[in-house]
Design an enzyme around this catalytic site. Structure first.
Site, PDB file in Angstrom:
ATOM      1  N   LYS A   1       0.808  -1.224   0.000  1.00  0.00           N
ATOM      2  CA  LYS A   1       0.000   0.000   0.000  1.00  0.00           C
ATOM      3  C   LYS A   1       0.840   1.273   0.000  1.00  0.00           C
ATOM      4  CE  LYS A   1      -3.945  -1.985  -0.242  1.00  0.00           C
ATOM      5  NZ  LYS A   1      -4.875  -1.762  -1.342  1.00  0.00           N
TER       6      LYS A   1
HETATM    7  N1  PMP Z   1      -3.462  -8.085   1.410  1.00  0.00           N
HETATM    8  C1  PMP Z   1      -3.532  -7.157   2.365  1.00  0.00           C
HETATM    9  C2  PMP Z   1      -2.943  -7.453   3.699  1.00  0.00           C
HETATM   10  C3  PMP Z   1      -4.153  -5.920   2.100  1.00  0.00           C
HETATM   11  O1  PMP Z   1      -4.229  -4.983   3.063  1.00  0.00           O
HETATM   12  C4  PMP Z   1      -4.712  -5.695   0.820  1.00  0.00           C
HETATM   13  C5  PMP Z   1      -5.402  -4.404   0.525  1.00  0.00           C
HETATM   14  N2  PMP Z   1      -6.722  -4.276   0.995  1.00  0.00           N
HETATM   15  C6  PMP Z   1      -4.639  -6.725  -0.139  1.00  0.00           C
HETATM   16  C7  PMP Z   1      -3.983  -7.885   0.192  1.00  0.00           C
HETATM   17  C8  PMP Z   1      -5.248  -6.599  -1.504  1.00  0.00           C
HETATM   18  O2  PMP Z   1      -4.637  -5.626  -2.317  1.00  0.00           O
HETATM   19  P1  PMP Z   1      -5.525  -4.758  -3.290  1.00  0.00           P
HETATM   20  O3  PMP Z   1      -6.352  -3.829  -2.442  1.00  0.00           O
HETATM   21  O4  PMP Z   1      -4.560  -4.011  -4.138  1.00  0.00           O
HETATM   22  O5  PMP Z   1      -6.416  -5.646  -4.068  1.00  0.00           O
END
Ligand code: PMP
Length: 344
Positions: free
Chosen positions: A48
Site C-alpha cells: 500500500k
Molecule cells: N493483502 C492485504 C494485507 C491488504 O491490506 C490488501 C489491501 N486491501 C490486499 C492484500 C489486496 O490488495 P488490493 O487492495 O490491491 O487488491
C-alpha cells in the site's frame, strides 16, 4: 576529495523495487518455478506504500493538496499506515476510518504515525451511516481542504501498480513470467500489475485470490452482485462485499477462493519452510497456489509470481497467536514450532 554521503532524501525514496525470492521447500514437488514478490520490503511494510505515495503525488500535481491539507481514507490498516507515513513526511494531516475487524496492533501503529483513527463496526452494510465508508465521507464533507482517497474507487490505485509493480515483475523475471497469483481487495494490485503484464504478453495467466464470504469470484463469473455470497470472514484485506471500481475484472482470468483456516496455516508454514514471516493474505495467496497446483493449473514450464502483500509482524495477536488460533478452532499442534519452559 570529500566522499559523497550515501543517504536517501526521505523514507519515501525506499518505496517500490521490492525483492523477488524463489520458493523452494513449500513448493517442492509442484510443477514449475515459484517466486514471491515481497511487498513487506516497502518502508511501510506493505504494497500500500505504492498507492499512498502515487495517489498523493497525483493530488499534489493537480493542485488538490496544499500545505496543511487533510488526507482522509477508509482502510483495513495497511493503506492507512502508508498514508500516515507519506502524510507525516510531506506535512499533511491524516484521518482514518477503519473497520473493527482490524487488529489492535494495526490501529496502534496508525496512531503512532500521527493519524487520527475512527474505529467503525465491521458487519454493517456499506450504506449504513456507521460504516467506515459513510464515516469517511462525512468527515471529508466536514473538513475543509480535505481529500478523500477512496482507494476502492480511485483509478490511480490501478495506475500505481501499472507503473511500478508490473514493470518490476516483468524485469525481475526477464519477461519469463507465465502466471501471476495475487489477492484481490480493492483489486488495484492485481488489475494494475496484470494490465502491464498482459500488454507485454497476453498469454500470462492472471489468477485472483478471493475469500469465502466475498462477492468477487461470483461477480467475475456472472457480472452480477450476489448478496447470498456475503458473510463474515476473518482474513483482512482480501475479498469484498461490494464491486470496487479499482478492479478491472477483464484483466483477471479466474478467481479462486480460500478459507480462513487453510490460509492461516499456510502463512505459518511459510515461516517454518521458507523463513518468510508474512501476513495473512500471503498465506491466502500460497493456499491458492496449492489449490491451483492440485487442479493442474501449472506445468513444468510455469514461472509463477505470487504477491505477498505485507509482513507477519502485523498479525502477532491473530494468526501468530496460538491463543487466537485456538479461539477460532484452527489450532493444531503439529503446525507450530515448540516452546520449552526453562525452570528458573
Ligand atoms: N493483502 C492485504 C494485507 C491488504 O491490506 C490488501 C489491501 N486491501 C490486499 C492484500 C489486496 O490488495 P488490493 O487492495 O490491491 O487488491
Amino acid at each position: 576529495m570529500k566522499q559523497e554521503i550515501k543517504a536517501c532524501d526521505s523514507i519515501l525514496e525506499l518505496i517500490g523495487q521490492t525483492p523477488l525470492v524463489r520458493l523452494k521447500q513449500l513448493t517442492a514437488g509442484y510443477s514449475g518455478e515459484f517466486f514471491a514478490k515481497l511487498e513487506a520490503f516497502n518502508p511501510g511494510h506493505s504494497s500500500k506504500d505504492r498507492i499512498a505515495h502515487y495517489i498523493i503525488e497525483q493530488a499534489e500535481a493537480s493542485g488538490l493538496l496544499k500545505p496543511g491539507s487533510t488526507i482522509i481514507e477508509t482502510t483495513s490498516g495497511n493503506t492507512g499506515f502508508s498514508l500516515a507515513m507519506v502524510s507525516i513526511v510531506k506535512g499533511y494531516d491524516c484521518i482514518l476510518a477503519v473497520s473493527s475487524k482490524s487488529s489492535k496492533d494495526k490501529i496502534d501503529m496508525l496512531r503512532s504515525m500521527g493519524a487520527k483513527v475512527y474505529v467503525c463496526p465491521a458487519h454493517v452494510s456499506a450504506d449504513d451511516p456507521r460504516s467506515y465508508y459513510q464515516v469517511a465521507k462525512r468527515l471529508h464533507q466536514e473538513t475543509e481542504g480535505s481529500i478523500y482517497i477512496n482507494q476502492y474507487f480511485n483509478k490511480f490505485n490501478i495506475e500505481a501498480h501499472y507503473r511500478t509493480t508490473g514493470p518490476e515483475i516483468w524485469e525481475q523475471t526477464a519477461g519469463q513470467i507465465t502466471h501471476l497469483v495475487a489477492c484481490s481487495g480493492t483489486g488495484g494490485t492485481i488489475s494494475g500489475t496484470a494490465r502491464f503484464l498482459k500488454e507485454q504478453n497476453p498469454n500470462i495467466r492472471i489468477l485472483g485470490v478471493d475469500a469465502y464470504g466475498s462477492v468477487l469470484k461470483k461477480f467475475h463469473e456472472t457480472r452480477e452482485l450476489d448478496r447470498d455470497e456475503i458473510y463474515p470472514y476473518r482474513i483482512e484485506g482480501l475479498g469484498k462485499n461490494l464491486i470496487p471500481d479499482a478492479t478491472d475484472f477483464d484483466t483477471i482470468d479466474r478467481f479462486i477462493k480460500v478459507t480462513d483456516e487453510e490460509s492461516a496455516h499456510m502463512a505459518r508454514k511459510l515461516g517454518r519452510t521458507e523463513g518468510i514471516f508474512s501476513g495473512y493474505t500471503s498465506g491466502a495467496a500460497m493456499q491458492a497456489v496449492h489449490q491451483l497446483q492440485e487442479e493442474g493449473e501449472f506445468d513444468e514450464n510455469s514461472k509463477v509470481v505470487v504477491i505477498f502483500p505485507d509482513h507477519g509482524s502485523r498479525y502477532m495477536s491473530k494468526i501468530y497467536s496460538d491463543h487466537w488460533m485456538e479461539e477460532q478452532g484452527f489450532y493444531d499442534s503439529k503446525h507450530v514450532g515448540e516452546t520449552q519452559q526453562v525452570e528458573v
